[in-house]
Design an enzyme around this catalytic site. Structure first.
Site, PDB file in Angstrom:
ATOM      1  N   ASP A  93     -11.350   8.200   6.824  1.00 10.39           N
ATOM      2  CA  ASP A  93      -9.955   7.792   6.813  1.00 10.39           C
ATOM      3  C   ASP A  93      -9.086   8.740   6.020  1.00 10.39           C
ATOM      4  OD1 ASP A  93      -7.733   6.150   7.328  1.00 10.39           O
ATOM      5  OD2 ASP A  93      -8.006   5.175   5.416  1.00 10.39           O
ATOM      6  N   HIS A 110      -3.696  11.408  13.216  1.00  7.83           N
ATOM      7  CA  HIS A 110      -2.280  11.626  12.870  1.00  7.83           C
ATOM      8  C   HIS A 110      -1.865  13.094  12.658  1.00  7.83           C
ATOM      9  CE1 HIS A 110      -4.262  11.557   9.024  1.00  7.83           C
ATOM     10  NE2 HIS A 110      -4.170  10.255   8.843  1.00  7.83           N
ATOM     11  N   ASN A 144       0.801   9.852   4.444  1.00 10.17           N
ATOM     12  CA  ASN A 144      -0.033  11.049   4.403  1.00 10.17           C
ATOM     13  C   ASN A 144      -0.814  11.181   5.716  1.00 10.17           C
ATOM     14  OD1 ASN A 144      -1.219  13.337   3.325  1.00 10.17           O
ATOM     15  ND2 ASN A 144      -2.824  12.238   2.236  1.00 10.17           N
ATOM     16  N   ASP A 176      -1.235   4.268  12.435  1.00  6.82           N
ATOM     17  CA  ASP A 176      -1.662   4.360  11.034  1.00  6.82           C
ATOM     18  C   ASP A 176      -0.989   3.247  10.221  1.00  6.82           C
ATOM     19  OD1 ASP A 176      -2.864   5.183   8.703  1.00  6.82           O
ATOM     20  OD2 ASP A 176      -1.688   7.021   8.481  1.00  6.82           O
ATOM     21  N   HIS A 205       1.261  -2.209   2.257  1.00  5.80           N
ATOM     22  CA  HIS A 205       1.078  -2.331   0.816  1.00  5.80           C
ATOM     23  C   HIS A 205       1.979  -3.451   0.308  1.00  5.80           C
ATOM     24  CE1 HIS A 205      -1.286   1.352   0.287  1.00  5.80           C
ATOM     25  NE2 HIS A 205      -0.435   1.970   1.090  1.00  5.80           N
ATOM     26  N   GLY A 251       1.616   5.274   2.702  1.00  9.94           N
ATOM     27  CA  GLY A 251       1.410   4.388   3.838  1.00  9.94           C
ATOM     28  C   GLY A 251       2.605   3.545   4.192  1.00  9.94           C
TER      29      GLY A 251
END
Length: 406
Positions: free
Chosen positions: A134, A214, A259, A286, A290, A305
């Protein structure tokens, strides 16, 4: 508005004929609304087990259904990391209990995603979607070559977050004009490019099926393009945010931090070109929720993220299809067909989603079903509202103004 499930299932069956994958129609008109096969996202973070305050299998799968998805693959940055059959079972048991759509778990490439010890690939292979560490790149060629050799022997895809740490220099946004002007630590795109370059060579040597997560930078896409031309078994994805945003759009807010980071405007144009010419095989979100506290610390200190599974189709439809970059059928190929074909996921009877493509609105994260709210798309006007998502003949998302009869 009212729909008959019996009629919808007929439309879905008629759509998914033998030539559906080969290039047949991908959209069915239902009284002025559009029915598609359910989308599939090969790259999501549903955070459970271990981080359920961010997201759960239940809330993540509900959010996916809201976005028109009937299947996803869940990344392994969990606690415990699914690096053994014992640890994988913890996640699989939650999926079996709570998921409202298909959720296929990844296994990590290395134990604990620490990049030091390879997981028991042969034991895990029959039970997982693919292998990936990941958000961590594999730092040495020797380790990646061994990983690829073992994965090739069991016919599993290696999926890579491409980042060589010695080049990234702990950067957290693109090393471009915005970073220079605002005093931020920039991430050199060579950190992404270098691993893509290395891994494509290794995939060619080992015969491994290889997938680049990505892709955000033009030079990386060119490497993928040339690898495909040489016959390397390589595929790649990009995310909606790389299609419509670049580092000139950054604000001093955590909802713009991911990222790989948003790259240059030239990179963004190259991504659209690569979608058009087929270099990019699929669009993946992706989706990485959070807590509010973790994303409320600005660009420098917020967690990496963003969320995206509920906005993926509207963003792509609005900024790829409506301007004429690609057709609607091509978008369905990118979001529903290619992911399943590449990863060997079956198309299921009674999996579809219905949309009102004329509904225009501003993205409002307060309306998300995900626990995450951090999105760079807040306030952007988009077209396309999900009315209904059906998985194996069962309604898994239904808009408030929709009625479904038998």
């Amino acid at each position: 508005m009212k729909f008959s499930m019996r009629d919808l299932l007929v439309h879905a069956d008629n759509l998914m004929t033998d030539d559906f994958v080969a290039g047949g129609p991908r959209v069915s008109d239902v009284n002025g609304y559009s029915l598609f096969p359910g989308f599939f996202d090969v790259h999501v973070h549903f955070r459970e087990p271990g981080f359920s305050y961010k997201e759960t299998i239940l809330t993540g799968s509900q959010a996916a259904a809201h976005g028109g998805f009937t299947g996803v693959a869940t990344m392994p940055n969990l606690d415990p990391v699914p690096d053994s059959l014992e640890h994988l079972k913890v996640e699989q048991d939650i999926i079996d209990r709570d998921a409202v759509i298909d959720c296929y778990p990844y296994a990590s490439l290395t134990v604990g995603e620490l990049g030091e010890e390879i997981v028991p690939i042969e034991e895990l292979a029959p039970h997982v979607f693919a292998f990936s560490d990941d958000g961590r790149g594999i730092q040495t060629a020797d380790m990646m070559k061994e990983l690829m050799t073992r994965a090739a022997a069991v016919d599993k895809i290696v999926c890579a977050h491409c980042e060589i740490n010695k080049f990234s220099d702990k950067g957290y946004i693109h090393a471009g004009n915005y970073a220079r002007l605002h005093g931020h630590r920039g991430q050199n795109p060579e950190s992404e490019i270098a691993e893509i370059r290395r891994d494509i060579i290794l995939a060619e040597q080992t015969g491994c099926r290889y997938h680049v997560c990505h892709v955000s930078v033009a030079a990386g896409l060119d490497l993928v393009r040339k690898g495909k031309e040489r016959g390397v078994d390589v595929s790649c994805e990009t995310g909606p945010h790389y299609i419509v945003l670049d580092d000139s759009k950054l604000l001093e807010e955590g909802r713009f931090k991911m990222n790989p980071p948003l790259r240059s405007s030239e990179d963004r144009v190259s991504i659209i070109d690569a979608i058009k010419d087929g270099t990019i095989d699929m669009i993946a979100t992706d989706h990485a929720p959070h807590s509010e506290d973790e994303k409320d610390k600005g660009l420098a200190n917020s967690a990496f993220g963003i969320v995206g599974i509920e906005t993926s189709f509207p963003i792509c439809y609005t900024y790829l299809v409506k301007p004429g970059h690609i057709t609607l059928d091509r978008l369905i190929e990118l979001m529903a067909i290619n992911p399943r074909v590449r990863f060997g996921v079956p198309f299921k009877k009674g999996d579809f989603t219905v949309w009102d493509l004329n509904d225009k609105y501003a993205v409002n994260p307060d309306e998300f079903l995900s626990k995450g709210r951090a999105t760079p798309f807040t306030g952007m006007e988009v077209y396309g509202r999900c009315l209904l998502t059906v998985h194996e003949g069962k309604v898994v998302y239904q808009a408030d103004d929709v009625e479904v009869t038998e």
